[in-house]
Design a protein around this motif. Structure first.
Motif, short mmCIF file in Angstrom:
data_model
loop_
_atom_site.label_atom_id
_atom_site.label_comp_id
_atom_site.label_asym_id
_atom_site.label_seq_id
_atom_site.Cartn_x
_atom_site.Cartn_y
_atom_site.Cartn_z
N PHE A 102 0.84 -1.19 0.00
CA PHE A 102 0.00 0.00 0.00
C PHE A 102 0.88 1.25 0.00
CE2 PHE A 102 -2.68 2.88 2.87
CZ PHE A 102 -3.50 3.32 1.85
N ASP A 103 1.97 1.22 0.78
CA ASP A 103 2.89 2.36 0.83
C ASP A 103 3.46 2.65 -0.55
OD1 ASP A 103 2.39 2.38 3.55
OD2 ASP A 103 4.48 2.06 4.14
N HIS A 104 3.88 1.61 -1.24
CA HIS A 104 4.44 1.80 -2.59
C HIS A 104 3.38 2.39 -3.53
CE1 HIS A 104 6.80 1.26 -6.20
NE2 HIS A 104 5.80 0.59 -6.74
N GLU A 105 2.18 1.88 -3.44
CA GLU A 105 1.10 2.38 -4.30
C GLU A 105 0.86 3.87 -4.04
OE1 GLU A 105 -1.67 2.07 -7.39
OE2 GLU A 105 -0.20 0.59 -6.70
N LEU A 106 0.84 4.26 -2.78
CA LEU A 106 0.64 5.67 -2.46
C LEU A 106 1.80 6.54 -2.96
CD1 LEU A 106 -0.94 5.59 1.11
CD2 LEU A 106 -2.06 6.16 -1.07
N ALA A 107 3.02 6.02 -2.88
CA ALA A 107 4.18 6.77 -3.40
C ALA A 107 4.05 6.95 -4.91
CB ALA A 107 5.48 6.05 -3.04
N VAL A 108 3.68 5.88 -5.61
CA VAL A 108 3.50 5.95 -7.07
C VAL A 108 2.43 6.98 -7.42
CG1 VAL A 108 2.64 4.67 -9.09
CG2 VAL A 108 4.27 3.59 -7.53
N LEU A 109 1.30 6.91 -6.73
CA LEU A 109 0.19 7.82 -7.03
C LEU A 109 0.53 9.27 -6.69
CD1 LEU A 109 -2.80 5.60 -5.84
CD2 LEU A 109 -1.97 5.97 -8.19
N THR A 110 1.31 9.46 -5.64
CA THR A 110 1.72 10.81 -5.27
C THR A 110 2.61 11.42 -6.34
OG1 THR A 110 1.53 10.29 -2.91
CG2 THR A 110 2.91 12.19 -3.52
N VAL A 111 3.62 10.68 -6.77
CA VAL A 111 4.51 11.17 -7.84
C VAL A 111 3.71 11.38 -9.12
CG1 VAL A 111 6.51 10.60 -9.28
CG2 VAL A 111 6.58 10.16 -6.81
N HIS A 112 2.82 10.47 -9.43
CA HIS A 112 1.97 10.58 -10.61
C HIS A 112 1.15 11.88 -10.54
CE1 HIS A 112 -0.09 8.68 -14.05
NE2 HIS A 112 -1.18 9.28 -13.59
N GLY A 113 0.57 12.14 -9.38
CA GLY A 113 -0.22 13.36 -9.19
C GLY A 113 0.61 14.62 -9.35
N VAL A 114 1.82 14.62 -8.80
CA VAL A 114 2.71 15.77 -8.94
C VAL A 114 3.02 16.02 -10.42
CG1 VAL A 114 5.08 16.60 -8.53
CG2 VAL A 114 3.74 15.66 -6.63
#
Length: 181
Positions: free
Chosen positions: A109-121
Motif C-alpha cells: 500500500f505504501d508503494h502504491e501511495l508513493a507511485v500515485l503521489t509522484v503521478h499526481g505531482v
C-alpha cells in the motif's frame, strides 16, 4: 515548500511517506522551493463524484490532480524576473482504491501511495498520458523519480542508523556530551 494534507477518507494513511514522496518529486522536478501543494485523501464515493464531475467517467479512480497556477517554463520576456513560488494545486487520492490496486499489483500500500503521489505531482506539472508518446515520457519520468526517491530513502536510513551507532558507541566509551557538528 508547503504541503497541506487532509485525510477525509476514514482510512489510516502513511502521511509522512506521502509528504516525503511529494517533496522529493517536486524538488527533483526543480520546482521553486516555496511552491504550495495540497494532498487530500477521500473515500470511494467522493472520488467517484469527482471522477464523474471532472472527467465524465463513472466510478472512483486512484488519483486526480487539479492544477492551480499555469506553469510555463521559459515563457515570457527575456528580461522578466525569475518565476517565484506557485500554488501547484491539489492531488486527490483515494486510499481504498489504492489498497485494492496495490493488492492486485502485488505490492505494498505504501508503494502504491508513493507511485500515485509522484503521478499526481507530474500531472500538476503538465505531464499527461493521453497518447503513447506522452505515456512513455510520463511513466518513464515517474519510474525514474521513484527509483531515485527509494535510493535517497535508503541512504537517509543508512546515515541515521550509522549516526545512532556512533552516538551509542560514544556514550559507551564516555563521550556522551560530545557536541555534534
Amino acid at each position: 515548500m508547503s504541503i497541506e494534507l487532509a485525510n477525509e477518507s476514514g482510512v489510516d494513511v502513511p502521511t509522512d511517506l506521502v509528504l516525503d514522496a511529494a517533496k522529493f518529486a517536486i524538488a527533483r522536478m526543480d520546482v521553486h522551493p516555496g511552491a504550495e501543494l495540497s494532498v487530500i485523501f477521500v473515500d470511494l464515493d467522493t472520488m467517484a463524484d469527482l471522477h464523474m464531475k471532472w472527467m465524465d467517467l463513472p466510478g472512483p479512480t486512484d488519483v486526480m490532480s487539479f492544477p492551480m497556477d499555469e506553469l510555463t517554463p521559459g515563457a515570457g520576456r527575456p528580461d522578466a524576473a525569475e518565476p517565484g513560488p506557485a500554488t501547484l494545486g491539489d492531488i486527490v487520492l483515494c486510499p481504498e482504491f489504492a489498497q485494492a490496486q496495490a493488492k492486485e499489483a502485488r505490492h505494498s500500500f505504501d508503494h502504491e501511495l508513493a507511485v500515485l503521489t509522484v503521478h499526481g505531482v507530474l500531472h500538476l506539472l503538465g505531464y499527461d498520458h493521453a497518447d503513447a508518446e506522452e505515456e512513455r515520457e510520463m511513466f518513464g519520468l515517474q519510474n525514474a523519480i521513484l527509483g531515485e526517491w527509494y535510493d535517497d530513502r535508503r541512504n537517509r536510513d543508512r546515515a541515521a542508523h550509522q549516526s545512532k551507532r556512533d552516538e551509542d558507541l560514544l556514550r559507551k566509551i564516555g563521550f556522551a556530551d560530545v557536541d555534534e557538528d
